[in-house]
Write a protein that holds these residues in place. Structure first.
Motif, short mmCIF file in Angstrom:
data_model
loop_
_atom_site.label_atom_id
_atom_site.label_comp_id
_atom_site.label_asym_id
_atom_site.label_seq_id
_atom_site.Cartn_x
_atom_site.Cartn_y
_atom_site.Cartn_z
N ARG A 1 12.43 -45.22 15.14
CA ARG A 1 11.69 -44.51 16.20
C ARG A 1 10.47 -45.32 16.63
O ARG A 1 9.67 -45.79 15.81
CB ARG A 1 11.25 -43.14 15.69
N GLY A 2 10.33 -45.50 17.95
CA GLY A 2 9.19 -46.21 18.50
C GLY A 2 9.35 -47.71 18.59
O GLY A 2 8.49 -48.39 19.16
N TYR A 3 10.43 -48.25 18.06
CA TYR A 3 10.65 -49.70 18.12
C TYR A 3 11.30 -50.06 19.46
O TYR A 3 12.13 -49.32 19.98
CB TYR A 3 11.51 -50.17 16.96
N ILE A 4 10.92 -51.23 19.99
CA ILE A 4 11.43 -51.68 21.28
C ILE A 4 12.35 -52.88 21.10
O ILE A 4 12.07 -53.78 20.28
CB ILE A 4 10.28 -52.01 22.26
N THR A 5 13.43 -52.90 21.86
CA THR A 5 14.52 -53.85 21.67
C THR A 5 15.11 -54.21 23.04
O THR A 5 15.12 -53.38 23.95
CB THR A 5 15.63 -53.20 20.81
N PHE A 6 15.60 -55.43 23.18
CA PHE A 6 16.30 -55.80 24.40
C PHE A 6 17.70 -55.21 24.41
O PHE A 6 18.40 -55.22 23.39
CB PHE A 6 16.40 -57.32 24.54
N ALA A 7 18.11 -54.72 25.57
CA ALA A 7 19.48 -54.28 25.77
C ALA A 7 20.38 -55.51 25.91
O ALA A 7 19.93 -56.57 26.36
CB ALA A 7 19.59 -53.41 27.02
N THR A 8 21.63 -55.36 25.53
CA THR A 8 22.59 -56.46 25.66
C THR A 8 23.92 -55.93 26.20
O THR A 8 24.20 -54.74 26.15
CB THR A 8 22.87 -57.16 24.31
N ALA A 9 24.72 -56.87 26.69
CA ALA A 9 26.09 -56.55 27.11
C ALA A 9 27.07 -57.39 26.30
O ALA A 9 28.17 -57.67 26.73
CB ALA A 9 26.26 -56.83 28.59
N ARG B 1 20.97 -61.12 26.71
CA ARG B 1 19.71 -60.44 26.99
C ARG B 1 19.00 -61.07 28.20
O ARG B 1 18.94 -62.29 28.31
CB ARG B 1 18.79 -60.50 25.77
N THR B 2 18.48 -60.22 29.07
CA THR B 2 17.78 -60.72 30.26
C THR B 2 16.41 -60.06 30.41
O THR B 2 15.40 -60.60 29.97
CB THR B 2 18.63 -60.50 31.53
N THR B 3 16.36 -58.86 31.00
CA THR B 3 15.07 -58.20 31.26
C THR B 3 15.03 -56.74 30.81
O THR B 3 13.95 -56.16 30.71
CB THR B 3 14.75 -58.21 32.77
#
Length: 216
Positions: free
Chosen positions: A124-132, A137-139
């Motif tokens: 909870r509260g952690y930030i991560t890049f989305a991927t496909a 990973r981009t933005t």
């Protein structure tokens, strides 16, 4: 309709237009992703001023160096200013990071960075890049609402965490939920092509980032 009423109506329309579509504050450098490769500090904080209030993220570069560097360059050059929280799934996560300007979305869509080893958990509260998929990973990033540890084994590498204002993150408008076609939220393809004009028309109550800044 009298001329006076017509002019008043035009003035109101202009005022509404200004409120609905604030000016972008991105730097010209954003048009060239290959130029934005500055190494991030070992640790830095980012303040997000949003339509619901402020929250602060602390990034730790040793958690995920490639992700931390990309995030640093995006924030420093104003990429996240005026972007919408386009995917808010209660109990799961909130996702953002598609530019409201289609002219900026285009060059960043293929500006991929290598994966980082997963050294922290998607708590909870952690930030991560989305991927496909691997090395895509981009933005786009997401903040975990819950302890989504099942994402760890899928290669999602957190690079920071919310250190203040998690109540603001929790309050972001979730009425649109999951994105199309699985949910009633926006279609990412249309968002890439049409930008904030699409969201303002069809998802008018969506919360957004007013400005993101690196704090000293």
């Amino acid at each position: 309709m009298t001329l006076r009423k017509s002019l008043l109506g035009a003035a109101v329309a202009v005022a509404v237009s200004i409120i609905a579509a604030p000016a972008f504050s991105q730097s010209a450098s954003l048009a060239n992703p290959a130029a934005l490769t500055e190494k991030a500090p070992a640790a830095y904080k980012v303040k997000f001023d949003t339509s619901k209030g402020p929250f602060v993220i602390q990034v730790n570069r040793d958690w995920a160096p490639n992700g931390a560097d990309r995030f640093y360059n995006l924030v420093k050059n104003g990429f996240y200013d005026n972007v919408r929280f386009f995917r808010v799934v209660t109990g799961f996560m909130v996702q953002f990071g598609i530019s409201g300007d289609p002219k900026l979305s285009a060059p960043w869509r293929e500006a991929r960075i290598p994966d980082d080893p997963v050294r922290q958990s998607n708590k909870r509260g952690y930030i991560t890049f989305a991927t496909a998929g691997p090395n895509t990973r981009t933005t786009q990033v997401f903040i975990n609402f819950g302890n989504n540890t099942f994402l760890d084994s899928q290669g999602f590498a957190p690079f920071g965490q919310v250190i203040s204002g998690m109540n603001v993150v929790d309050a972001l408008n979730a009425e649109y939920g999951e994105g199309a076609p699985r949910g009633r939220g926006p279609d990412q393809g249309r968002l890439q092509q049409e930008g904030n004009a699409y969201l303002a028309k069809d998802f008018a109550r969506m919360d957004f980032v007013r400005k993101a800044t690196i704090e000293n």
